[in-house]
Design a protein around this motif. Sequence first.
Motif, mmCIF file in Angstrom:
data_model
loop_
_atom_site.group_PDB
_atom_site.id
_atom_site.type_symbol
_atom_site.label_atom_id
_atom_site.label_comp_id
_atom_site.label_asym_id
_atom_site.label_seq_id
_atom_site.Cartn_x
_atom_site.Cartn_y
_atom_site.Cartn_z
ATOM 1 N N LEU A 1 63.249 -82.913 -20.504
ATOM 2 C CA LEU A 1 63.349 -82.626 -18.872
ATOM 3 C C LEU A 1 64.867 -83.094 -18.611
ATOM 4 O O LEU A 1 65.123 -82.343 -17.771
ATOM 5 N N LEU A 2 65.179 -84.013 -19.263
ATOM 6 C CA LEU A 2 66.769 -84.541 -18.673
ATOM 7 C C LEU A 2 67.819 -83.844 -19.485
ATOM 8 O O LEU A 2 68.974 -83.934 -19.129
ATOM 9 N N THR A 3 67.570 -83.296 -20.726
ATOM 10 C CA THR A 3 68.845 -82.628 -21.618
ATOM 11 C C THR A 3 68.750 -81.311 -21.504
ATOM 12 O O THR A 3 69.730 -80.891 -22.051
ATOM 13 N N ALA A 4 67.600 -80.484 -20.899
ATOM 14 C CA ALA A 4 67.802 -79.107 -20.897
ATOM 15 C C ALA A 4 67.775 -78.636 -19.670
ATOM 16 O O ALA A 4 67.915 -77.271 -19.399
ATOM 17 N N GLN A 5 68.467 -79.170 -18.709
ATOM 18 C CA GLN A 5 68.862 -78.695 -17.389
ATOM 19 C C GLN A 5 70.194 -78.260 -17.252
ATOM 20 O O GLN A 5 70.686 -78.197 -16.095
ATOM 21 N N THR A 6 70.532 -77.353 -17.961
ATOM 22 C CA THR A 6 71.541 -76.325 -17.814
ATOM 23 C C THR A 6 71.028 -75.062 -18.389
ATOM 24 O O THR A 6 70.283 -74.678 -19.050
ATOM 25 N N GLY A 7 71.574 -74.188 -17.416
ATOM 26 C CA GLY A 7 71.284 -72.780 -17.145
ATOM 27 C C GLY A 7 71.623 -72.262 -18.828
ATOM 28 O O GLY A 7 70.813 -71.348 -19.147
ATOM 29 N N ARG A 8 72.803 -72.410 -19.326
ATOM 30 C CA ARG A 8 72.925 -71.725 -20.583
ATOM 31 C C ARG A 8 72.194 -72.041 -21.821
ATOM 32 O O ARG A 8 71.777 -71.457 -22.493
ATOM 33 N N GLU A 9 71.770 -73.459 -21.895
ATOM 34 C CA GLU A 9 70.847 -74.049 -22.847
ATOM 35 C C GLU A 9 69.237 -73.319 -22.583
ATOM 36 O O GLU A 9 68.874 -72.799 -23.616
ATOM 37 N N ILE A 10 68.940 -73.148 -21.419
ATOM 38 C CA ILE A 10 67.632 -72.528 -21.329
ATOM 39 C C ILE A 10 67.804 -71.094 -21.708
ATOM 40 O O ILE A 10 66.851 -70.533 -22.397
ATOM 41 N N ILE B 1 74.250 -62.455 -24.270
ATOM 42 C CA ILE B 1 73.983 -63.531 -23.324
ATOM 43 C C ILE B 1 75.342 -63.964 -22.917
ATOM 44 O O ILE B 1 75.554 -64.732 -22.154
ATOM 45 N N ASP B 2 76.625 -64.033 -23.784
ATOM 46 C CA ASP B 2 77.793 -64.319 -23.367
ATOM 47 C C ASP B 2 78.486 -63.640 -22.371
ATOM 48 O O ASP B 2 79.496 -63.670 -22.064
ATOM 49 N N ASP B 3 77.928 -62.252 -21.862
ATOM 50 C CA ASP B 3 78.592 -61.473 -20.905
ATOM 51 C C ASP B 3 77.932 -62.164 -19.582
ATOM 52 O O ASP B 3 78.611 -61.654 -18.521
ATOM 53 N N TYR B 4 77.450 -63.380 -19.370
ATOM 54 C CA TYR B 4 77.083 -63.952 -18.060
ATOM 55 C C TYR B 4 77.346 -65.493 -18.189
ATOM 56 O O TYR B 4 77.291 -65.985 -19.096
ATOM 57 N N THR B 5 77.358 -65.829 -17.056
ATOM 58 C CA THR B 5 77.221 -67.410 -16.807
ATOM 59 C C THR B 5 75.975 -67.675 -16.041
ATOM 60 O O THR B 5 75.569 -67.086 -15.228
ATOM 61 N N TYR B 6 75.704 -69.031 -16.577
ATOM 62 C CA TYR B 6 74.465 -69.362 -16.191
ATOM 63 C C TYR B 6 74.283 -70.665 -15.293
ATOM 64 O O TYR B 6 74.999 -71.611 -15.798
#
Length: 260
Positions: free
Chosen positions: A18-27, A138-143
């Motif tokens: 819950l606390l370590t996965a809250q980046t758009g890129r990781e998801i 995936i590298d063509d976008y920012t999240y």
Amino acid sequence: MNRKSFFLPLLLILFPALLTAQTGREIMEWLDAAEEPETTHALVKLRIIEPDGSIKERVIEEWSAEDNSGLSHSVIAFHTPASVRNTRFLVKENTDRDDDQWIYLPALRKVRRIAASEGGDSFMGTEFSYDDLKSRQIDDYTYTYLRSEEAQGRECWVVESLPKEGTDSQYGRVLHWVTRDRDIMRTLRMELFGTGGEIEKIFTVEELELIDGYWTPMSVVMENQHSGRATRLEQQRIELDKPVNPRRFTPRFLETGRTE
């Protein structure tokens, strides 16, 4: 010790993701890495729904497979009605450039390559564009992770994706509802915004089913927010990880409908 400092260590122990996965890129990396079947073969009912409620039905057959390099290829063949029968469409993924797309129209009796400039055009009168049917790097976008929210009865991460400079995209912004359950890892909803900031389309997975170990969308709909039209796809029959003749993924198959 105040209440906040007491519960924080407990959360770290019980809910580390819950606390370590809250980046758009990781998801989105988790989503990109989710296990997929090597091949699919499906019979699909396609419905084009007009704003007045009238419906045009089509039956299509679809095959997809990965080649030896792990690149995905897919082909769609239209069976009914007679007006579109034997229309066939091919998409081949590339590593260093946009996907290649070809279409065979029986009335013209020839295979035509879809130009990059046609990416935003409607595919066979549906609410899906040619670009919607392409793969995305995936590298063509920012999240950016925005929030946690329910979609289709499941808790989801809501992630915003923006095309990087130089990325060719008909959308200026896309919101993704990605299941928080790592055993599922599917996008259940997307809101697609034009380059001017207005919402254009909403994509929804209406039914998700576990088939042969893979969470598979069985019914999806794309709704056009401007015209009020919608396109619904419903799986009638599906096979996963069964052999698919690689000759299907060729312009020759588009023209002849044969793999010999």
